[in-house]
Design a protein around this motif. Structure first.
Motif, PDB file in Angstrom:
ATOM      1  N   MET A 146     -21.689 -39.949  27.766  1.00 59.13           N
ATOM      2  CA  MET A 146     -20.399 -40.635  27.796  1.00 59.13           C
ATOM      3  C   MET A 146     -20.512 -41.995  28.468  1.00 59.13           C
ATOM      4  O   MET A 146     -19.963 -42.983  27.984  1.00 59.13           O
ATOM      5  N   SER A 147     -21.208 -42.053  29.601  1.00 56.11           N
ATOM      6  CA  SER A 147     -21.407 -43.338  30.272  1.00 56.11           C
ATOM      7  C   SER A 147     -22.242 -44.275  29.411  1.00 56.11           C
ATOM      8  O   SER A 147     -21.902 -45.451  29.241  1.00 56.11           O
ATOM      9  N   LYS A 148     -23.325 -43.757  28.873  1.00 56.64           N
ATOM     10  CA  LYS A 148     -24.189 -44.588  28.039  1.00 56.64           C
ATOM     11  C   LYS A 148     -23.427 -45.137  26.836  1.00 56.64           C
ATOM     12  O   LYS A 148     -23.596 -46.295  26.440  1.00 56.64           O
ATOM     13  N   GLY A 149     -22.558 -44.290  26.246  1.00 58.89           N
ATOM     14  CA  GLY A 149     -21.816 -44.724  25.074  1.00 58.89           C
ATOM     15  C   GLY A 149     -20.863 -45.862  25.379  1.00 58.89           C
ATOM     16  O   GLY A 149     -20.799 -46.854  24.651  1.00 58.89           O
ATOM     17  N   ILE A 150     -20.116 -45.746  26.476  1.00 59.36           N
ATOM     18  CA  ILE A 150     -19.139 -46.783  26.813  1.00 59.36           C
ATOM     19  C   ILE A 150     -19.827 -48.071  27.235  1.00 59.36           C
ATOM     20  O   ILE A 150     -19.443 -49.175  26.820  1.00 59.36           O
ATOM     21  N   TYR A 151     -20.863 -47.954  28.062  1.00 57.48           N
ATOM     22  CA  TYR A 151     -21.569 -49.170  28.485  1.00 57.48           C
ATOM     23  C   TYR A 151     -22.312 -49.812  27.321  1.00 57.48           C
ATOM     24  O   TYR A 151     -22.385 -51.046  27.214  1.00 57.48           O
ATOM     25  N   GLY A 152     -22.855 -48.991  26.439  1.00 57.77           N
ATOM     26  CA  GLY A 152     -23.543 -49.544  25.272  1.00 57.77           C
ATOM     27  C   GLY A 152     -22.587 -50.267  24.341  1.00 57.77           C
ATOM     28  O   GLY A 152     -22.936 -51.294  23.744  1.00 57.77           O
TER      29      GLY A 152
ATOM     30  N   GLU B 200     -21.924 -53.578  25.861  1.00 58.38           N
ATOM     31  CA  GLU B 200     -23.126 -54.398  25.689  1.00 58.38           C
ATOM     32  C   GLU B 200     -23.176 -55.017  24.294  1.00 58.38           C
ATOM     33  O   GLU B 200     -23.396 -56.232  24.137  1.00 58.38           O
ATOM     34  N   ARG B 201     -22.951 -54.202  23.275  1.00 60.51           N
ATOM     35  CA  ARG B 201     -23.009 -54.710  21.901  1.00 60.51           C
ATOM     36  C   ARG B 201     -21.866 -55.673  21.613  1.00 60.51           C
ATOM     37  O   ARG B 201     -22.038 -56.665  20.897  1.00 60.51           O
ATOM     38  N   GLU B 202     -20.691 -55.385  22.176  1.00 61.24           N
ATOM     39  CA  GLU B 202     -19.528 -56.246  21.990  1.00 61.24           C
ATOM     40  C   GLU B 202     -19.810 -57.658  22.483  1.00 61.24           C
ATOM     41  O   GLU B 202     -19.534 -58.655  21.796  1.00 61.24           O
TER      42      GLU B 202
ATOM     43  N   ARG C  61     -22.617 -60.434  30.487  1.00 68.67           N
ATOM     44  CA  ARG C  61     -21.953 -59.137  30.357  1.00 68.67           C
ATOM     45  C   ARG C  61     -22.809 -58.167  29.550  1.00 68.67           C
ATOM     46  O   ARG C  61     -22.960 -56.989  29.907  1.00 68.67           O
ATOM     47  N   ALA C  62     -23.395 -58.660  28.459  1.00 69.68           N
ATOM     48  CA  ALA C  62     -24.270 -57.804  27.655  1.00 69.68           C
ATOM     49  C   ALA C  62     -25.465 -57.337  28.474  1.00 69.68           C
ATOM     50  O   ALA C  62     -25.866 -56.164  28.407  1.00 69.68           O
ATOM     51  N   ALA C  63     -26.048 -58.235  29.257  1.00 69.95           N
ATOM     52  CA  ALA C  63     -27.226 -57.876  30.051  1.00 69.95           C
ATOM     53  C   ALA C  63     -26.885 -56.871  31.145  1.00 69.95           C
ATOM     54  O   ALA C  63     -27.625 -55.905  31.374  1.00 69.95           O
ATOM     55  N   VAL C  64     -25.753 -57.080  31.822  1.00 65.43           N
ATOM     56  CA  VAL C  64     -25.374 -56.188  32.920  1.00 65.43           C
ATOM     57  C   VAL C  64     -25.052 -54.794  32.381  1.00 65.43           C
ATOM     58  O   VAL C  64     -25.530 -53.778  32.909  1.00 65.43           O
ATOM     59  N   TYR C  65     -24.248 -54.732  31.320  1.00 66.09           N
ATOM     60  CA  TYR C  65     -23.906 -53.420  30.794  1.00 66.09           C
ATOM     61  C   TYR C  65     -25.112 -52.757  30.124  1.00 66.09           C
ATOM     62  O   TYR C  65     -25.225 -51.522  30.114  1.00 66.09           O
TER      63      TYR C  65
END
Length: 438
Positions: free
Chosen positions: A417-423, A426-428, A402-406
């Motif tokens: 906005m997209s980068k923030g949510i996907y990032g 990813e960190r989660e 999940r981290a790799a895909v996001y």
């Protein structure tokens, strides 16, 4: 000192784009745009007018920028601040007010009068009610670290959103108000667009428009997926009302100021037309019985709009605006009966994993799709890897995938906005996988 008007003219006249960082610079540098008119670049900008009887300011930027803005202002003039106009109640437009009030108090000067639309105070009350939620979504949107105080420039602190306290307006209006400071007249007009409490101003002596966030040198923030309702058609109407004044100077709250009647008219018309196109196409499909899914994937804004240097989708993007159009005119039901009263996400994910032959198979297919790298493949990859993590929330391999895909999805996106949510996702999962190097 940068020649901001020459830069904006070069970009607009030649359709040149050299990056968002060159049109939105939070430097606190002051530029005199015209005699007696200054713009201080910050997040957001502060626009200042010398009136002969005190300074009139539009917005005060974030709390963290207040002192820097004040210092730059005082390098230009020692004239006291007589009026502060909030273009709207977002934290980056009102947060720095305390610095100006403290200065007036320290100097024994008259307290600046604060003017705003009547919905600004209710906005402040809503922010207090939803402080934790707003802290979280703004941290997700703007920063990788959720334990930093928003606006604190990296200083650890409590989970608070916005200034402490919010400085209330002294005078409010509903539709229109006018005031005079010294020899300068200011006409304030309410319009809804990014917010329901927005104003724009016409300053006839300077043939100038203070546009607040109606013009921001990015694609209009009319779709933000984590924020309350926006109003794209009304936004376009406000831009057309500004153009009807035939302004010769446009002073936005983000991005570059613009000079020249024809140039400003072209910019305002283009932004308005882009918003009107999205609303028109979406409503046509809604009236024909389309689902939200049909509209999101079926309405595409012509590329010539986003080729403009002031309409790049690097903050918000047209796809998100389509969601807001649906929400405004159609409610929250998306037309898919399964989504009216859905199963819990985790239950659906476990069923998907069982049908696929286990979480490992979902992970494998998600990784295959992500490796293919097309936009369509990445969308599917995110669905599958999200299902894998929901089906087995303690599965470290699922979270690593999940981290790799996001992470890959974040890198492929343009909008903040997209980068923030996907990032954030990813960190989660990087933390849960034990590979916390995102």
């Amino acid at each position: 000192m940068a020649d901001l008007l020459a830069t904006s003219a070069r970009y607009i006249d030649n359709d040149i784009y050299e990056g968002a960082g060159l049109v939105n610079r939070p430097t606190t540098e002051l530029s005199e745009i015209a005699p007696g008119v200054a713009l201080i670049e910050a997040f957001s900008h502060v626009v200042a007018f010398k009136s002969g009887d005190g300074l009139v300011l539009f917005d005060t930027s974030l709390e963290a920028f207040g002192q820097g803005v004040l210092k730059s202002l005082r390098g230009w003039t020692k004239e006291p601040v007589s009026h502060i106009c909030y273009t709207h109640g977002h934290a980056d437009h009102v947060g720095g007010t305390g610095a100006f009030l403290c200065e007036a108090c320290d100097k024994g000067a008259r307290r600046p009068q604060i003017l705003a639309h009547e919905n600004v105070s209710p906005r402040f009350r809503r922010y207090e009610l939803t402080n934790g939620y707003n802290f979280t979504i703004n941290a997700r949107q703007f920063a990788p670290a959720t334990e930093l105080r928003m606006g604190g420039q990296g200083t650890p602190g409590p989970r608070r959103f916005g200034p402490d306290p919010w400085v209330e307006p002294d005078t409010t209006f509903r539709e229109r108000m006018e005031f005079r400071a010294g020899d300068t007249r200011f006409e304030l007009y309410h319009a809804i667009g990014e917010t329901d409490d927005h104003l724009w101003a016409w300053v006839p002596e300077h043939k100038a428009i203070c546009s607040g966030d109606f013009v921001t040198w990015v694609f209009p923030n009319a779709g933000n997926p984590q924020k309350v309702q926006r109003y794209p058609l009304e936004w376009a109407k406000a831009l057309r009302e500004m153009a009807a004044r035939e302004p010769e100077l446009l002073l936005p709250a983000h991005g570059l100021p613009i000079a020249g009647k024809a140039r400003i008219a072209g910019v305002l018309d283009t932004i308005a037309s882009a918003l009107e196109f999205l609303v028109s196409r979406a409503l046509d499909m809604m009236n024909e019985g389309a689902r939200l899914d049909d509209i999101v994937h079926g309405v595409k804004l012509p590329a010539h709009y986003m080729d403009k240097p002031y309409l790049k989708p690097v903050y918000d993007e047209p796809e998100f605006i389509l969601h807001n159009i649906w929400r405004l005119y159609g409610g929250w039901y998306d037309g898919n009966p399964a989504n009216l009263k859905p199963a819990p996400d985790a239950a659906l994910a476990r069923e998907m994993a069982a049908l696929a032959g286990g979480v490992a198979r979902l992970v494998q297919r998600a990784e295959e799709l992500a490796a293919a790298g097309t936009e369509a493949d990445m969308r599917l990859a995110c669905h599958l890897v999200e299902a894998a993590a929901l089906a087995e929330p303690e599965n470290r391999e699922a979270h690593a995938a999940r981290a790799a895909v996001y992470g890959a999805r974040r890198k492929s996106e343009l909008s903040l906005m997209s980068k923030g949510i996907y990032g954030w996702a990813e960190r989660e999962s990087a933390k849960k996988s034990g590979k916390n190097d995102a």
